[in-house]
Design an enzyme around this catalytic site. Structure first.
Site, PDB file in Angstrom:
ATOM      1  N   ARG A 180       0.843  -1.199   0.000  1.00  0.00           N
ATOM      2  CA  ARG A 180       0.000   0.000   0.000  1.00  0.00           C
ATOM      3  C   ARG A 180       0.878   1.249   0.000  1.00  0.00           C
ATOM      4  O   ARG A 180       0.569   2.232  -0.693  1.00  0.00           O
ATOM      5  CB  ARG A 180      -0.937  -0.004   1.214  1.00  0.00           C
ATOM      6  CG  ARG A 180      -2.014  -1.063   1.152  1.00  0.00           C
ATOM      7  CD  ARG A 180      -2.975  -0.945   2.318  1.00  0.00           C
ATOM      8  NE  ARG A 180      -3.808   0.253   2.221  1.00  0.00           N
ATOM      9  CZ  ARG A 180      -4.579   0.700   3.204  1.00  0.00           C
ATOM     10  NH1 ARG A 180      -4.604   0.064   4.372  1.00  0.00           N
ATOM     11  NH2 ARG A 180      -5.298   1.798   3.039  1.00  0.00           N
ATOM     12  N   CYS A 238      -1.175   5.800   9.187  1.00  0.00           N
ATOM     13  CA  CYS A 238      -1.546   4.538   8.543  1.00  0.00           C
ATOM     14  C   CYS A 238      -2.677   4.830   7.575  1.00  0.00           C
ATOM     15  O   CYS A 238      -2.646   5.829   6.864  1.00  0.00           O
ATOM     16  CB  CYS A 238      -1.938   3.504   9.594  1.00  0.00           C
ATOM     17  SG  CYS A 238      -3.313   4.024  10.653  1.00  0.00           S
TER      18      CYS A 238
END
Length: 283
Positions: A180, A238
């Site tokens: 990611r 995050c």
């Protein structure tokens, strides 16, 4: 004070003169489900068995406000957060231990919020419920009302501009999975990639296969290799400020203070004016 507690030490503390308030924050990130599959129900899991005396806390409703322009898990309304904590029996002078189903992310979110709002004695059960060797109960306790009044800290919190600046002036760690961070996949947010200057530091590399944190010296060595140490300002983010709280907890175990960008990538990527970096290089 250590930020985590072992299951054996928790068992001893529960029989001591000042047993901790126990918070059960079981939660799972809800991604796409197969047709007919029900989403994870933390309260149902709690009611099926929890550490005796623990009170359930709902991450989505009590540790975050509704999703919006500030991300999927923005800061909760502090008045509502305070009400939830007092309902759970949290008082300013009483120790608190938080646990979840073992991943540690949700428990860390509760730990971070309580610490940021002024509670001085909060620990996370290392390894979560799977580490607990004692009995479980299904009855739902009704603790005496606590007196905790949340007061936001002057430091410890980053907004988008602060995260961007810290990526240039200090160390900004990206706690998501490496793919990611590199922008190879993005299952949730509008675009893949990372904040320019951020360093990839997947949360799962902070724990052993059983979900317990690596020893403090190993964590310190890991973070030092990424540029994060005691004399450097460190920030973490995050996808939505949950797994990053777990990384902040790992940093605390290693003796390294860190600020949290709660909006994280879900906020950053929703603003098309903000730059996006892809690939393994921070820039």
């Amino acid at each position: 004070m250590n930020a985590i507690i072992t299951a054996s030490d928790l068992a001893s503390a529960l029989t001591g003169q000042q047993p901790p308030v126990l918070l059960d924050v079981r939660w799972q990130l809800s991604l796409a489900k197969t047709p007919g599959e029900r989403p994870f129900d933390g309260r149902k899991a709690y009611e099926s068995g929890h550490v005796p005396g623990a009170v359930y806390v709902d991450l989505d409703r009590e540790l975050a406000s509704a999703p919006g322009s500030h991300g999927r898990h923005p800061l909760p309304d502090l008045a509502e957060f305070g009400t939830a904590m007092r309902r759970a029996g949290v008082s300013s002078g009483t120790p608190v231990v938080v646990y979840d189903g073992g991943q540690g992310w949700a428990a860390a979110r509760a730990w971070w919020l309580l610490r940021w709002t002024g509670h001085s004695d909060v620990r996370v059960l290392d390894g979560g419920l799977p580490a607990w060797q004692g009995p479980l109960e299904t009855s739902v306790p009704t603790p005496a009302e606590g007196d905790f009044e949340p007061v936001p800290g002057a430091t410890g919190l980053l907004d988008a501009d602060g995260a961007a600046a810290l990526a240039r002036s200090g160390v900004l760690l990206d706690a998501r999975a490496g793919e990611r961070y590199r922008g190879e996949v993005e299952p949730i947010d509008p675009v893949g990639g990372h904040i320019p200057g951020a360093v990839s530091a997947p949360t799962n590399e902070n724990v052993a296969p059983d979900g317990r944190f690596l020893p403090a010296e190993e964590l310190a060595a890991r973070f030092k290799s990424l540029g994060a140490c005691e004399d450097t300002r460190v920030g973490v983010y995050c996808g939505s400020g949950v797994s990053a709280a777990h990384e902040a907890l790992a940093l605390a175990v290693a003796g390294i203070p860190a600020d949290l960008y709660v909006g994280s990538w879900s906020e950053w990527s929703s603003d098309p004016s903000r730059p996006v970096a892809v690939g393994p290089d921070p820039q």
